[in-house]
Structures are given as structure tokens and as C-alpha cells.
Design a protein around this motif. Structure first.
Motif, PDB file in Angstrom:
ATOM      1  N   ILE A  70      47.910  78.830  31.808  1.00 35.66           N
ATOM      2  CA  ILE A  70      49.298  78.882  31.328  1.00 35.66           C
ATOM      3  C   ILE A  70      49.576  77.792  30.311  1.00 35.66           C
ATOM      4  O   ILE A  70      50.057  78.052  29.201  1.00 35.66           O
ATOM      5  N   PHE A  71      49.290  76.545  30.681  1.00 34.63           N
ATOM      6  CA  PHE A  71      49.689  75.418  29.837  1.00 34.63           C
ATOM      7  C   PHE A  71      48.829  75.295  28.584  1.00 34.63           C
ATOM      8  O   PHE A  71      49.262  74.693  27.601  1.00 34.63           O
ATOM      9  N   SER A  72      47.617  75.866  28.604  1.00 34.29           N
ATOM     10  CA  SER A  72      46.814  75.853  27.378  1.00 34.29           C
ATOM     11  C   SER A  72      47.422  76.760  26.316  1.00 34.29           C
ATOM     12  O   SER A  72      47.108  76.629  25.131  1.00 34.29           O
ATOM     13  N   ARG A  73      48.309  77.664  26.716  1.00 36.95           N
ATOM     14  CA  ARG A  73      48.977  78.560  25.777  1.00 36.95           C
ATOM     15  C   ARG A  73      50.385  78.097  25.418  1.00 36.95           C
ATOM     16  O   ARG A  73      51.028  78.692  24.550  1.00 36.95           O
ATOM     17  N   GLN A  74      50.870  77.100  26.103  1.00 39.64           N
ATOM     18  CA  GLN A  74      52.230  76.591  25.855  1.00 39.64           C
ATOM     19  C   GLN A  74      52.356  76.066  24.422  1.00 39.64           C
ATOM     20  O   GLN A  74      51.500  75.361  23.922  1.00 39.64           O
ATOM     21  N   ARG A  75      53.471  76.384  23.795  1.00 39.27           N
ATOM     22  CA  ARG A  75      53.708  75.957  22.413  1.00 39.27           C
ATOM     23  C   ARG A  75      54.951  75.092  22.248  1.00 39.27           C
ATOM     24  O   ARG A  75      55.024  74.285  21.335  1.00 39.27           O
ATOM     25  N   LEU A  76      55.923  75.271  23.115  1.00 38.40           N
ATOM     26  CA  LEU A  76      57.146  74.475  23.008  1.00 38.40           C
ATOM     27  C   LEU A  76      56.930  73.114  23.660  1.00 38.40           C
ATOM     28  O   LEU A  76      56.314  73.023  24.718  1.00 38.40           O
ATOM     29  N   GLU A  77      57.474  72.078  23.047  1.00 37.62           N
ATOM     30  CA  GLU A  77      57.197  70.725  23.519  1.00 37.62           C
ATOM     31  C   GLU A  77      58.435  70.003  24.020  1.00 37.62           C
ATOM     32  O   GLU A  77      58.339  68.874  24.493  1.00 37.62           O
ATOM     33  N   ARG A  78      59.608  70.666  23.945  1.00 32.75           N
ATOM     34  CA  ARG A  78      60.812  69.973  24.391  1.00 32.75           C
ATOM     35  C   ARG A  78      61.563  70.819  25.410  1.00 32.75           C
ATOM     36  O   ARG A  78      60.968  71.357  26.337  1.00 32.75           O
ATOM     37  N   PHE A  79      62.852  70.972  25.281  1.00 38.65           N
ATOM     38  CA  PHE A  79      63.702  71.483  26.353  1.00 38.65           C
ATOM     39  C   PHE A  79      63.269  72.839  26.890  1.00 38.65           C
ATOM     40  O   PHE A  79      63.305  73.074  28.099  1.00 38.65           O
ATOM     41  N   GLY A  80      62.866  73.747  26.027  1.00 38.58           N
ATOM     42  CA  GLY A  80      62.618  75.125  26.446  1.00 38.58           C
ATOM     43  C   GLY A  80      61.276  75.389  27.076  1.00 38.58           C
ATOM     44  O   GLY A  80      60.979  76.538  27.434  1.00 38.58           O
ATOM     45  N   PHE A  81      60.444  74.358  27.267  1.00 37.10           N
ATOM     46  CA  PHE A  81      59.085  74.622  27.745  1.00 37.10           C
ATOM     47  C   PHE A  81      59.072  75.180  29.168  1.00 37.10           C
ATOM     48  O   PHE A  81      58.162  75.939  29.528  1.00 37.10           O
ATOM     49  N   ASP A  82      60.055  74.826  30.013  1.00 32.70           N
ATOM     50  CA  ASP A  82      60.060  75.328  31.392  1.00 32.70           C
ATOM     51  C   ASP A  82      60.116  76.850  31.416  1.00 32.70           C
ATOM     52  O   ASP A  82      59.350  77.506  32.138  1.00 32.70           O
ATOM     53  N   ALA A  83      61.034  77.404  30.639  1.00 35.19           N
ATOM     54  CA  ALA A  83      61.143  78.861  30.587  1.00 35.19           C
ATOM     55  C   ALA A  83      59.898  79.465  29.958  1.00 35.19           C
ATOM     56  O   ALA A  83      59.431  80.538  30.379  1.00 35.19           O
ATOM     57  N   GLU A  84      59.334  78.774  28.971  1.00 37.85           N
ATOM     58  CA  GLU A  84      58.156  79.308  28.291  1.00 37.85           C
ATOM     59  C   GLU A  84      56.967  79.431  29.240  1.00 37.85           C
ATOM     60  O   GLU A  84      56.295  80.472  29.270  1.00 37.85           O
ATOM     61  N   VAL A  85      56.687  78.393  30.032  1.00 40.33           N
ATOM     62  CA  VAL A  85      55.504  78.466  30.889  1.00 40.33           C
ATOM     63  C   VAL A  85      55.682  79.522  31.983  1.00 40.33           C
ATOM     64  O   VAL A  85      54.703  80.176  32.388  1.00 40.33           O
ATOM     65  N   LEU A  86      56.909  79.739  32.422  1.00 35.73           N
ATOM     66  CA  LEU A  86      57.132  80.801  33.408  1.00 35.73           C
ATOM     67  C   LEU A  86      56.982  82.177  32.770  1.00 35.73           C
ATOM     68  O   LEU A  86      56.492  83.122  33.403  1.00 35.73           O
ATOM     69  N   TYR A  87      57.391  82.276  31.518  1.00 32.77           N
ATOM     70  CA  TYR A  87      57.208  83.528  30.776  1.00 32.77           C
ATOM     71  C   TYR A  87      55.717  83.812  30.567  1.00 32.77           C
ATOM     72  O   TYR A  87      55.254  84.945  30.749  1.00 32.77           O
TER      73      TYR A  87
END
Length: 245
Positions: free
Chosen positions: A175-192
């Protein structure tokens, strides 16, 4: 009992970090995990955060200190720690321990009961567990954000922004190797991303107390709404289903 890594992102946390580390270390020692570690991820602090973390690391081998290349944001810090973690399960929690570390037991119980790879702490499912509330403005802004988040992403959660989340290690790396957002929205991104990759997540009500000194300003919060659109854009571009970055 499972082995555990606890990731704590830290930016200018010299006042709160010592008591937080003492509490987490005491908890881990009492539970006798087969392997346990604490990863302090410094995000370019300008105070004594790194020095204090290093002092704990000298006295406690379970503590490791990681440093970002400057101030990159909480999302970057969490990703840094999650990808360095060695435990079978990885929790990330805020440096103020607004959710007491003991609440991890609820997350472990939830992943075992539901056979899932992710458990997220939630302030929304049982608000009677919130002892100290945020200001009325921040609390209702958070509720509105999560309403918009559900509409934009299709995720079912009622509180993606609680900084208390548990991931199975291999799922975390994917999951986190694909994460792109680095600030507020990252929580929703990793769950997505988790949902896109077929990992299952459960939302768990936890005890929580607001602690003064939030690092999230109004502009960052507003940018979080734009982050939801960035998540959709990245998804449409197929960036979450590609190989590791």
C-alpha cells in the motif's frame, strides 16, 4: 502474540515526545511481544526532537530514529516508517498519543475477528469515547471532510483522519509503496489504495482526547479536499495498481 512495529511521525515534538516514548515502551515491555520496535520519523524538526529521540534510542534498543530529507509532511513521514518497519504488524500513531497506546488491543481484536489486513481507529463510530473534544469548528469540519471523502472515493469509513491505524506488514509495503500524497490527504489515499489492491479494512471505535498543539492548519485542511480529487485522478490514471514505485 504478534510482533509489532510502532511508527511515530514527529515534527517539533520535543515537549511531547519523551512522555509518549516512555508510555509506549512501558506498554510494550508489559506485553512481552516476541519482537517490538518504535520508529520515530523526524520530519525536519527545528527543536530537540531528534536529540531526545536519539537519547531514548541509546537507552532502549527497541527505538530507532529515522530522518526525512527536510520537512516533507506527515504522509511522507508515515510512509517512510511503514516501509522501514520489521514487525508482522505495523501501527502508526500520533506523537501526542491522542488515542492511548492501549487501544491497539482493540485493533488487534478487530483484525483477528474479521480476518482483515487493516484496522483503523475511529472517533466517529462511538463519540462517547471522545474525552476531550476539538473545537466545534474543527470537529464539524472533520465530519464534513469525511462526508465528502465518502462521496468522492466510495470508501465506507466515517473517520479516515484519526491517526491510529494498524496494517499487516506485507499489506503495508504494497500500500505505502504506492502512496503519492505526502500531507493531509494521505490517510484517505492509503485506505483507497488498500481497497484497490483487495485488502480488507475495518473501522474500530477508540478512546481519543484532543491534545493542544495540532500541526494541521486551516490551509492544509482545505488542501485535503483537493487531495480527494488527486486520489481520483491517480486512480483513473492507474497509478495505484502499478508495480512498486
Amino acid at each position: 502474540m504478534q510482533s509489532i512495529s510502532i511508527v511515530i511521525p514527529a515534527y517539533n515534538e520535543e515537549k511531547r515526545l519523551p512522555s509518549t516514548l516512555a508510555r509506549v515502551i512501558e506498554y510494550m515491555n508489559g506485553k512481552h511481544f516476541p519482537f517490538a520496535e518504535i520508529l520515530i520519523v523526524d520530519d525536519g524538526s527545528q527543536d530537540r526532537t531528534v536529540a531526545l529521540a536519539a537519547e531514548f534510542a541509546e537507552r532502549h534498543p527497541c527505538v530507532r530514529v529515522l530522518q526525512n530529507p527536510g520537512n516533507r509532511g506527515k504522509g511522507y513521514s508515515v510512509r517512510h516508517g511503514m516501509l522501514e518497519a520489521k514487525g508482522e504488524w505495523v501501527l502508526f500513531t500520533d506523537a501526542d498519543l491522542s488515542a492511548p497506546i492501549e487501544e491497539i488491543e482493540k485493533l488487534f481484536a478487530a483484525v483477528e475477528k474479521n480476518s482483515v489486513q487493516v484496522a483503523i481507529g475511529s472517533r466517529a463510530l462511538d463519540r462517547s469515547l471522545v474525552g476531550v473534544h476539538q473545537s466545534v469548528f474543527r470537529e464539524y469540519a472533520g465530519r464534513f471532510f469525511n462526508l465528502v471523502m465518502r462521496l468522492v472515493t466510495g470508501l465506507p469509513f466515517h473517520d479516515t483522519q484519526c491517526g491510529f491505524k494498524l496494517f499487516q506488514r506485507e499489506a503495508a509495503r504494497e500500500i505505502f509503496s504506492r502512496q503519492r500524497l505526502e500531507r493531509f490527504g494521505f490517510d484517505a489515499e492509503v485506505l483507497y489504495i488498500a481497497k484497490q489492491l483487495g485488502y480488507r479494512a475495518v473501522e474500530v471505535p477508540v478512546r481519543w482526547d484532543d491534545v493542544e498543539g495540532s500541526k494541521v492548519g486551516t490551509l492544509q485542511g482545505l488542501n485535503g479536499f483537493l487531495d480527494l480529487l488527486r486520489i481520483r485522478r491517480n486512480s483513473l490514471a492507474g497509478r495505484y495498481k502499478t508495480g512498486r514505485r
